[in-house]
Design a protein around this motif. Structure first.
Motif, PDB file in Angstrom:
ATOM      1  N   PHE A   7       0.809  -1.216   0.000  1.00  0.00           N
ATOM      2  CA  PHE A   7       0.000   0.000   0.000  1.00  0.00           C
ATOM      3  C   PHE A   7       0.843   1.266   0.000  1.00  0.00           C
ATOM      4  O   PHE A   7       0.497   2.244  -0.649  1.00  0.00           O
ATOM      5  CB  PHE A   7      -0.951   0.020   1.201  1.00  0.00           C
ATOM      6  N   ASP A   8       1.935   1.251   0.727  1.00  0.00           N
ATOM      7  CA  ASP A   8       2.773   2.448   0.821  1.00  0.00           C
ATOM      8  C   ASP A   8       3.330   2.877  -0.530  1.00  0.00           C
ATOM      9  O   ASP A   8       3.638   4.050  -0.730  1.00  0.00           O
ATOM     10  CB  ASP A   8       3.925   2.222   1.795  1.00  0.00           C
ATOM     11  N   GLU A  58      -4.926  -7.446  -9.747  1.00  0.00           N
ATOM     12  CA  GLU A  58      -4.408  -8.233  -8.635  1.00  0.00           C
ATOM     13  C   GLU A  58      -3.475  -7.349  -7.830  1.00  0.00           C
ATOM     14  O   GLU A  58      -2.625  -6.657  -8.380  1.00  0.00           O
ATOM     15  CB  GLU A  58      -3.646  -9.449  -9.139  1.00  0.00           C
ATOM     16  N   PHE A  59      -3.671  -7.392  -6.522  1.00  0.00           N
ATOM     17  CA  PHE A  59      -2.829  -6.629  -5.609  1.00  0.00           C
ATOM     18  C   PHE A  59      -2.677  -7.458  -4.341  1.00  0.00           C
ATOM     19  O   PHE A  59      -3.677  -7.871  -3.747  1.00  0.00           O
ATOM     20  CB  PHE A  59      -3.463  -5.266  -5.302  1.00  0.00           C
ATOM     21  N   ASN A  60      -1.462  -7.722  -3.944  1.00  0.00           N
ATOM     22  CA  ASN A  60      -1.180  -8.544  -2.754  1.00  0.00           C
ATOM     23  C   ASN A  60      -1.890  -9.896  -2.819  1.00  0.00           C
ATOM     24  O   ASN A  60      -2.490 -10.341  -1.846  1.00  0.00           O
ATOM     25  CB  ASN A  60      -1.559  -7.802  -1.467  1.00  0.00           C
ATOM     26  N   HIS A  61      -1.837 -10.507  -3.979  1.00  0.00           N
ATOM     27  CA  HIS A  61      -2.397 -11.843  -4.204  1.00  0.00           C
ATOM     28  C   HIS A  61      -3.912 -11.895  -4.035  1.00  0.00           C
ATOM     29  O   HIS A  61      -4.466 -12.965  -3.804  1.00  0.00           O
ATOM     30  CB  HIS A  61      -1.724 -12.887  -3.308  1.00  0.00           C
ATOM     31  N   ARG A  62      -4.560 -10.763  -4.122  1.00  0.00           N
ATOM     32  CA  ARG A  62      -6.021 -10.696  -4.076  1.00  0.00           C
ATOM     33  C   ARG A  62      -6.506  -9.980  -5.323  1.00  0.00           C
ATOM     34  O   ARG A  62      -5.803  -9.141  -5.881  1.00  0.00           O
ATOM     35  CB  ARG A  62      -6.509  -9.927  -2.842  1.00  0.00           C
ATOM     36  N   GLN A  63      -7.716 -10.307  -5.731  1.00  0.00           N
ATOM     37  CA  GLN A  63      -8.303  -9.658  -6.899  1.00  0.00           C
ATOM     38  C   GLN A  63      -9.286  -8.577  -6.451  1.00  0.00           C
ATOM     39  O   GLN A  63     -10.035  -8.773  -5.491  1.00  0.00           O
ATOM     40  CB  GLN A  63      -9.015 -10.679  -7.772  1.00  0.00           C
ATOM     41  N   TYR A  64      -9.253  -7.471  -7.160  1.00  0.00           N
ATOM     42  CA  TYR A  64     -10.127  -6.344  -6.869  1.00  0.00           C
ATOM     43  C   TYR A  64     -10.813  -5.920  -8.151  1.00  0.00           C
ATOM     44  O   TYR A  64     -10.159  -5.686  -9.167  1.00  0.00           O
ATOM     45  CB  TYR A  64      -9.321  -5.153  -6.318  1.00  0.00           C
ATOM     46  N   CYS A  65     -12.132  -5.825  -8.087  1.00  0.00           N
ATOM     47  CA  CYS A  65     -12.915  -5.339  -9.212  1.00  0.00           C
ATOM     48  C   CYS A  65     -13.200  -3.861  -8.957  1.00  0.00           C
ATOM     49  O   CYS A  65     -13.886  -3.511  -7.997  1.00  0.00           O
ATOM     50  CB  CYS A  65     -14.217  -6.122  -9.349  1.00  0.00           C
ATOM     51  N   LEU A  66     -12.646  -3.020  -9.794  1.00  0.00           N
ATOM     52  CA  LEU A  66     -12.801  -1.581  -9.629  1.00  0.00           C
ATOM     53  C   LEU A  66     -13.722  -1.041 -10.713  1.00  0.00           C
ATOM     54  O   LEU A  66     -13.595  -1.398 -11.877  1.00  0.00           O
ATOM     55  CB  LEU A  66     -11.442  -0.887  -9.717  1.00  0.00           C
ATOM     56  N   ASN A  67     -14.631  -0.188 -10.310  1.00  0.00           N
ATOM     57  CA  ASN A  67     -15.503   0.487 -11.267  1.00  0.00           C
ATOM     58  C   ASN A  67     -14.922   1.873 -11.501  1.00  0.00           C
ATOM     59  O   ASN A  67     -15.155   2.792 -10.714  1.00  0.00           O
ATOM     60  CB  ASN A  67     -16.932   0.573 -10.730  1.00  0.00           C
ATOM     61  N   THR A  68     -14.168   2.028 -12.560  1.00  0.00           N
ATOM     62  CA  THR A  68     -13.496   3.299 -12.818  1.00  0.00           C
ATOM     63  C   THR A  68     -14.486   4.393 -13.183  1.00  0.00           C
ATOM     64  O   THR A  68     -14.144   5.571 -13.143  1.00  0.00           O
ATOM     65  CB  THR A  68     -12.432   3.151 -13.923  1.00  0.00           C
ATOM     66  N   GLY A  69     -15.720   4.007 -13.513  1.00  0.00           N
ATOM     67  CA  GLY A  69     -16.753   5.008 -13.785  1.00  0.00           C
ATOM     68  C   GLY A  69     -17.147   5.776 -12.540  1.00  0.00           C
ATOM     69  O   GLY A  69     -17.680   6.882 -12.626  1.00  0.00           O
ATOM     70  N   LYS A  70     -16.885   5.210 -11.386  1.00  0.00           N
ATOM     71  CA  LYS A  70     -17.188   5.880 -10.116  1.00  0.00           C
ATOM     72  C   LYS A  70     -15.957   6.565  -9.524  1.00  0.00           C
ATOM     73  O   LYS A  70     -16.040   7.168  -8.464  1.00  0.00           O
ATOM     74  CB  LYS A  70     -17.759   4.882  -9.120  1.00  0.00           C
ATOM     75  N   ALA A  71     -14.839   6.455 -10.200  1.00  0.00           N
ATOM     76  CA  ALA A  71     -13.606   7.076  -9.709  1.00  0.00           C
ATOM     77  C   ALA A  71     -13.674   8.588  -9.905  1.00  0.00           C
ATOM     78  O   ALA A  71     -14.210   9.073 -10.908  1.00  0.00           O
ATOM     79  CB  ALA A  71     -12.395   6.525 -10.468  1.00  0.00           C
ATOM     80  N   PRO A  72     -13.123   9.334  -8.959  1.00  0.00           N
ATOM     81  CA  PRO A  72     -13.032  10.787  -9.166  1.00  0.00           C
ATOM     82  C   PRO A  72     -12.046  11.097 -10.289  1.00  0.00           C
ATOM     83  O   PRO A  72     -11.375  10.201 -10.808  1.00  0.00           O
ATOM     84  CB  PRO A  72     -12.535  11.314  -7.820  1.00  0.00           C
ATOM     85  N   ASP A  73     -11.942  12.340 -10.630  1.00  0.00           N
ATOM     86  CA  ASP A  73     -11.001  12.781 -11.658  1.00  0.00           C
ATOM     87  C   ASP A  73      -9.610  12.258 -11.326  1.00  0.00           C
ATOM     88  O   ASP A  73      -9.104  12.480 -10.221  1.00  0.00           O
ATOM     89  CB  ASP A  73     -11.002  14.309 -11.724  1.00  0.00           C
ATOM     90  N   PHE A  74      -8.998  11.555 -12.262  1.00  0.00           N
ATOM     91  CA  PHE A  74      -7.693  10.936 -12.047  1.00  0.00           C
ATOM     92  C   PHE A  74      -6.634  11.962 -11.646  1.00  0.00           C
ATOM     93  O   PHE A  74      -5.724  11.662 -10.886  1.00  0.00           O
ATOM     94  CB  PHE A  74      -7.253  10.202 -13.319  1.00  0.00           C
ATOM     95  N   TRP A  83     -10.141   7.577  -2.948  1.00  0.00           N
ATOM     96  CA  TRP A  83     -11.026   6.590  -3.581  1.00  0.00           C
ATOM     97  C   TRP A  83     -10.324   5.256  -3.774  1.00  0.00           C
ATOM     98  O   TRP A  83     -10.856   4.210  -3.415  1.00  0.00           O
ATOM     99  CB  TRP A  83     -11.520   7.126  -4.932  1.00  0.00           C
ATOM    100  N   LEU A  84      -9.109   5.287  -4.332  1.00  0.00           N
ATOM    101  CA  LEU A  84      -8.397   4.048  -4.633  1.00  0.00           C
ATOM    102  C   LEU A  84      -8.057   3.272  -3.354  1.00  0.00           C
ATOM    103  O   LEU A  84      -8.266   2.067  -3.290  1.00  0.00           O
ATOM    104  CB  LEU A  84      -7.119   4.335  -5.436  1.00  0.00           C
ATOM    105  N   MET A  85      -7.587   3.963  -2.351  1.00  0.00           N
ATOM    106  CA  MET A  85      -7.254   3.277  -1.100  1.00  0.00           C
ATOM    107  C   MET A  85      -8.509   2.694  -0.454  1.00  0.00           C
ATOM    108  O   MET A  85      -8.478   1.592   0.068  1.00  0.00           O
ATOM    109  CB  MET A  85      -6.548   4.240  -0.140  1.00  0.00           C
ATOM    110  N   GLN A  86      -9.611   3.407  -0.531  1.00  0.00           N
ATOM    111  CA  GLN A  86     -10.868   2.896   0.018  1.00  0.00           C
ATOM    112  C   GLN A  86     -11.294   1.642  -0.731  1.00  0.00           C
ATOM    113  O   GLN A  86     -11.715   0.657  -0.126  1.00  0.00           O
ATOM    114  CB  GLN A  86     -11.956   3.953  -0.060  1.00  0.00           C
ATOM    115  N   GLU A  87     -11.163   1.635  -2.039  1.00  0.00           N
ATOM    116  CA  GLU A  87     -11.524   0.470  -2.839  1.00  0.00           C
ATOM    117  C   GLU A  87     -10.648  -0.743  -2.492  1.00  0.00           C
ATOM    118  O   GLU A  87     -11.133  -1.862  -2.410  1.00  0.00           O
ATOM    119  CB  GLU A  87     -11.392   0.776  -4.337  1.00  0.00           C
ATOM    120  N   LEU A  88      -9.380  -0.515  -2.273  1.00  0.00           N
ATOM    121  CA  LEU A  88      -8.459  -1.619  -2.001  1.00  0.00           C
ATOM    122  C   LEU A  88      -8.519  -2.101  -0.548  1.00  0.00           C
ATOM    123  O   LEU A  88      -8.277  -3.277  -0.286  1.00  0.00           O
ATOM    124  CB  LEU A  88      -7.025  -1.225  -2.351  1.00  0.00           C
TER     125      LEU A  88
END
Length: 91
Positions: A7-8, A58-74, A83-88
């Motif tokens: 994460f860091d 895949e992050f830390n041997h886990r799968q994460y499904c992210l909806n980039t349509g709900k992501a704030p402005d990159f 947003w990204l840290m909350q999702e992960l």
């Protein structure tokens, strides 16, 4: 390709990605494209269907499904990282 493993490293790599002059101009990409380009650079993609806003990484041997349509402005560093840290962390 550098892969993010802890994460860091995420915030550091995100900031470096925004500042890297070797990438195409991020301003030319829409939010969907910026997300895809970032995840493609730093994470192992499990499912990257280009016709949807869903991306599975895949992050830390886990799968994460992210909806980039709900992501704030990159380009909005604080909101995007939050947003990204909350999702992960919450999946």
């Amino acid at each position: 390709m550098t892969t993010i493993g802890v994460f860091d490293d995420i915030q550091q790599m995100y900031f470096e990605f925004l500042e890297n002059k070797t990438h195409p101009k991020l301003e030319r990409l829409n939010n969907w494209g910026k997300n895809r380009f970032f995840f493609h650079q730093y994470f192992r993609l499990i499912d990257d269907r280009h016709h949807t806003e869903q991306i599975i990484i895949e992050f830390n041997h886990r799968q994460y499904c992210l909806n980039t349509g709900k992501a704030p402005d990159f380009m909005d560093r604080d909101n995007y990282m939050q947003w990204l840290m909350q999702e992960l962390l919450h999946k």
